[in-house]
Design a protein around this motif. Sequence first.
Motif, PDB file in Angstrom:
ATOM      1  N   HIS A  67       5.041   2.562   4.877  1.00 56.63           N
ATOM      2  CA  HIS A  67       4.766   1.808   3.643  1.00 56.63           C
ATOM      3  C   HIS A  67       3.882   2.673   2.744  1.00 56.63           C
ATOM      4  N   TRP A  68       4.498   3.672   2.096  1.00 57.54           N
ATOM      5  CA  TRP A  68       3.741   4.639   1.296  1.00 57.54           C
ATOM      6  C   TRP A  68       3.120   4.030   0.043  1.00 57.54           C
ATOM      7  N   SER A  69       3.576   2.859  -0.335  1.00 55.55           N
ATOM      8  CA  SER A  69       3.024   2.223  -1.538  1.00 55.55           C
ATOM      9  C   SER A  69       1.552   1.866  -1.373  1.00 55.55           C
ATOM     10  N   VAL A  72      -0.573   4.201  -3.210  1.00 52.12           N
ATOM     11  CA  VAL A  72      -0.537   4.001  -4.663  1.00 52.12           C
ATOM     12  C   VAL A  72      -1.390   2.797  -5.041  1.00 52.12           C
ATOM     13  N   ASP A  73      -1.306   1.743  -4.243  1.00 59.76           N
ATOM     14  CA  ASP A  73      -2.046   0.518  -4.551  1.00 59.76           C
ATOM     15  C   ASP A  73      -3.551   0.718  -4.459  1.00 59.76           C
TER      16      ASP A  73
END
Length: 288
Positions: A67-69, A72-73
């Motif tokens: 879950h690479w997001s 970013v989050d």
Amino acid sequence: MTLTGTRPVTDRKTTARRRSLWPVVGHAALIVASLAVLAPFFWMVLSSLKTNNHVFTVPIRWTPDWHWSNYVDIWTRSGMVTWVRNTLILSVVITFLQVLTGSFAAYGFSRLRWPGRDVLFLAYVGTIAVPWQAYMIPQFILFSKLHLSNTLWAMVALQAFGAFGVFLMKQFYETVPEELSEAARIDGLSEYGIWRRIMLPLSMPAIASLTLLTFVNVWNDYLGPLIYLRDPDLWTIQIGLKTFIGQYNAQYALIMTGSVLSVLPIAIVFLLGQKYFVQGIATTGIKG
């Protein structure tokens, strides 16, 4: 006669076999210990790539969701840019000043002869044994009267000088032959020139050790910024992550992501300076 003659040979073979097993057992024990130490960090990295529901599971899931997001989050939902910037500024500036002042003072204690030198050095090094909590309040009052509270300058002034750095550098300087300094003085080099052109280049392992230790200490400092830095624009990454956990206490994956980002610079610095760090610690205090 045959049995008696073969016993010493058999005993020697058994002893040699046992001796050859000890290194294998020792390495296996070190591997197990290393895995036990690294397991929490490995789990933290994997958890930063999971969803919130998969972070705390029974049994533990050792496979990430990729879950690479999360990475970013954490930058968009927190003040990570500000925290990292402030922490990096403090770490670099304080580390530079500690190495500069520590190496310069250590030269005076190790190479110059003046009355009261040893007494002053023992008194200065003795301050290491005094916990910061003992003089934390009067120091805060002093900084407040100097209008340094709630500024990054407070943290710089607080840690720009360190007795440990002076002690470490002095122990290393004493391993450098005195004849080098005497020859430089005969050639007309000043004490400052001897320190800059001879002692500093020879003490790179000790400087690397002091740099690494100071950088890690400043980067991980929590109590100092908590006391002196009240403006959110001045928060370091440790203070910022604490407030982030308070706001998003159920966002376990993001919390793990922030923890990874806080540990990553330390890991990079240590890997880059590991060779010099080990060499500096191994040679510090050895005269010859």
